[in-house]
Design an enzyme around this catalytic site. Sequence first.
Site, PDB file in Angstrom:
ATOM      1  CB  VAL A 217      -0.972   0.014   1.211  1.00  0.00           C
ATOM      2  CG1 VAL A 217      -2.021  -1.078   1.077  1.00  0.00           C
ATOM      3  CG2 VAL A 217      -0.235  -0.106   2.524  1.00  0.00           C
ATOM      4  CB  SER A 218       0.712   4.381  -1.840  1.00  0.00           C
ATOM      5  OG  SER A 218       0.741   3.665  -3.057  1.00  0.00           O
ATOM      6  CB  THR A 219      -0.521   6.422   2.445  1.00  0.00           C
ATOM      7  OG1 THR A 219      -1.884   6.064   2.294  1.00  0.00           O
ATOM      8  CG2 THR A 219      -0.063   7.263   1.256  1.00  0.00           C
TER       9      THR A 219
ATOM     10  CD  GLN B 285      -3.202   3.581  -0.412  1.00  0.00           C
ATOM     11  OE1 GLN B 285      -2.159   2.932  -0.437  1.00  0.00           O
ATOM     12  NE2 GLN B 285      -3.656   4.241  -1.453  1.00  0.00           N
TER      13      GLN B 285
END
Length: 187
Positions: free
Chosen positions: A10-12, A15
């Site tokens: 996940v990017s952040t 998320q």
Amino acid sequence: MNDLLGYARVSTSDQDPALQHDALTAAGCFRVWTDTASGTKTQRPHLDAVLDALRPGDTLVVWRLDRLGRSLPHLIELITTLGDRGIGFRSLTETIDTSTPGGKLVFHMFGALAEFEHNLIKERTTAGLAAARARGRIGGRPPTLTPAKRRQALKMREDGVSVGEIAEVLGIGRSTLYRTLFAAVDA
């Protein structure tokens, strides 16, 4: 062994990787490694860990291709390396499985497209540089030394000032100064 090992990203931290975990577990992965990092980041410790854990005959499984690679060339390099190690690759969303003939075909088509894209970029760059040269642009950084600073450096050197002191006074590197001094001698 022939284990299925999952990788999620996940990017952040906002998320939730639960969707990916559920899909990877349902696909038969006995363990899933998860990174929280932008896809452009080269430092992904859990990706490194799963790559270290994979053995010949195992398969790396991801939910989607974009969860694994930073770019298409990076993805192709990574999957090719896995193949060279005798490790399969499977993407659940794109239904790519390099352990099947059809999956290998799709993957090689991606590779051919990436190579084609790379060659187009290279061709456009070369053409752009040639056009700029034809218009008189040389390219590169502007010279550090102006003609006035160059004359000052030569005068200071003639007066016996050390190269280190001249470089410090002019705010330039010693190597730049040496190139200038040797260019003056060769001229």
